[in-house]
Motif scaffolding. Structure first.
Motif, PDB file in Angstrom:
ATOM      1  N   ALA A 256      -9.456  -3.771   3.836  1.00 56.01           N
ATOM      2  CA  ALA A 256      -9.297  -2.924   2.638  1.00 56.01           C
ATOM      3  C   ALA A 256      -8.051  -2.046   2.760  1.00 56.01           C
ATOM      4  O   ALA A 256      -7.315  -1.859   1.781  1.00 56.01           O
ATOM      5  N   GLY A 260      -5.306  -2.856  -0.162  1.00 57.25           N
ATOM      6  CA  GLY A 260      -5.422  -1.987  -1.325  1.00 57.25           C
ATOM      7  C   GLY A 260      -4.090  -1.467  -1.828  1.00 57.25           C
ATOM      8  O   GLY A 260      -3.133  -1.363  -1.067  1.00 57.25           O
ATOM      9  N   VAL A 269     -11.003  -3.563  -4.523  1.00 59.83           N
ATOM     10  CA  VAL A 269     -10.819  -3.033  -3.168  1.00 59.83           C
ATOM     11  C   VAL A 269     -12.177  -2.995  -2.466  1.00 59.83           C
ATOM     12  O   VAL A 269     -12.308  -3.395  -1.304  1.00 59.83           O
ATOM     13  N   ILE A 320     -11.765   5.315   2.342  1.00 64.70           N
ATOM     14  CA  ILE A 320     -12.161   3.925   2.566  1.00 64.70           C
ATOM     15  C   ILE A 320     -13.165   3.985   3.714  1.00 64.70           C
ATOM     16  O   ILE A 320     -12.793   4.268   4.852  1.00 64.70           O
TER      17      ILE A 320
END
Ligand SMILES: [Mn+2]
Length: 358
Positions: A256, A260, A269, A320
């Motif tokens: 990710a 992203g 994402v 994240i």
């Protein structure tokens, strides 16, 4: 002031003549600060492009004069809604914007009873403005991250066999404040052993033992801006299953972080990390969204989850934070804060993401 002008542009496009930002026992303090600079807990902003007023009480007269250019209206006693009405009448509005999601039903009924106008929600206007960070806001978030990370490194030195989760959490918060935090973004999570499978478990009187993982979720506040970071470390030597779970979360996060950008929708994402965890057989153990915006609030727009079909805006700051939580065993979460750039994510957190043992 350019922020305010952008706000007026947006509400005028909606056909809104003026806004009321009601910050009395409501969750409007972030938007009050964002629009006016005022940090107190009791205020009502009444504003449009021509006039900007702040109504507050005697606890905050001096502070309001220091923090905002809005014209101060001193509220002393009587019905606050009559005071609001008197100020609003100067504007002769047909349509008034309110933060529908942040005022109670009761407050809406009182405003609606006193003031004859149409009311429109402004929540998404303010939230979308706040999701795109200005350079100074990014600097504040970076400072909050830096303090949080230093406090983390200091706190893990404090851990020894038999110390309780609560003691470690208290030490952590003390360290953040001592390192210059204005406050903490949320109650620090320190959980250990099987309790790490609780994604938002609270620190308890449980003692921390060798042979257990420990999850820390923490964030300092600087000038109103929040950090939000998670690390799961292992106290002693981890077994193979823990390593496998950690590796899976780590790899999902790497995918990710590398994939992203502002060219991607929040849900896409999220899917980058989720599909990896699914492939490794842990899909059912990752129940929450991959991340969320941070700023004046620790959870704000934009969301990085399966329901966000919008592109992530450039200059948003998001977390994240994939995790795997196996009830009765343990959980692992790693949380990074990133700045959304046109073609990539810029990591703002600097702590190593690799598994740490202490
Ligand atoms: Mn978070």
């Amino acid at each position: 002031m350019s922020r305010l002008y952008r706000f007026f542009d947006k509400i005028e496009q909606l056909g809104v003549d003026m806004a009321i930002i009601y910050n009395v026992e409501s969750s409007s303090r972030p938007s009050t600060y964002y629009l006016s600079g005022f940090t107190g807990s009791f205020s009502v902003l009444v504003l449009n492009r021509d006039k900007q007023f702040i109504i507050t009480d005697s606890r905050y007269f001096e502070q309001a004069k220091q923090q905002t250019k809005f014209q101060l209206i001193e509220y002393r006693n009587g019905d606050l809604f009559n005071s609001i009405k008197a100020v609003v009448e100067e504007f002769k509005p047909k349509t008034i914007g309110l933060e529908f999601q942040r005022i109670s039903h009761n407050v809406f009924l009182k405003i609606n009873e006193k003031i004859k106008a149409d009311f429109l929600p402004l929540d998404s206007v303010i939230e979308s403005m706040r999701s795109v960070k200005e350079p100074e806001e990014i600097e504040n978030i970076k400072r909050a991250i830096s303090i949080s990370e230093k406090a983390f490194l200091k706190t893990i030195e404090f851990i020894k066999e038999g110390v309780t989760e609560r003691e470690v959490a208290a030490e952590f918060e003390y360290n953040m404040k001592k390192l210059g935090a204005d406050g903490i973004a949320f109650e620090t999570i320190v959980i250990s052993g099987p309790r790490t499978s609780l994604p938002h478990g609270r620190p308890s009187s449980k003692r921390i033992n060798r042979g257990e993982p420990i999850t820390f979720d923490f964030g300092a506040v600087v000038n109103g801006y929040c950090a939000d970071i998670t690390r799961t470390v292992f106290f002693g030597k981890p077994d193979d299953e823990f390593k496998k779970i950690y590796d899976t979360v780590y790899e999902a996060q790497t995918i990710a972080l590398n994939g992203g950008s502002a060219n991607m929708k929040g849900k896409d994402v999220d899917a980058l990390a989720r599909s990896h965890i699914h492939q490794k057989g842990y899909g059912q153990y990752f129940g929450h969204g991959l991340g969320h915006g941070i700023g004046l609030e620790v959870h704000e727009s934009p969301r990085v989850n399966s329901s966000n079909v919008e592109l992530l805006p450039e200059s948003a700051v998001v977390t994240i934070e994939p995790g795997i939580y196996v009830e009765g065993k343990y959980g692992v979460r790693i949380e990074e804060d990133v700045l959304v750039k046109k073609d990539f994510f810029e990591r703002l957190t600097t702590l190593p993401r690799e598994m740490m043992t202490i």
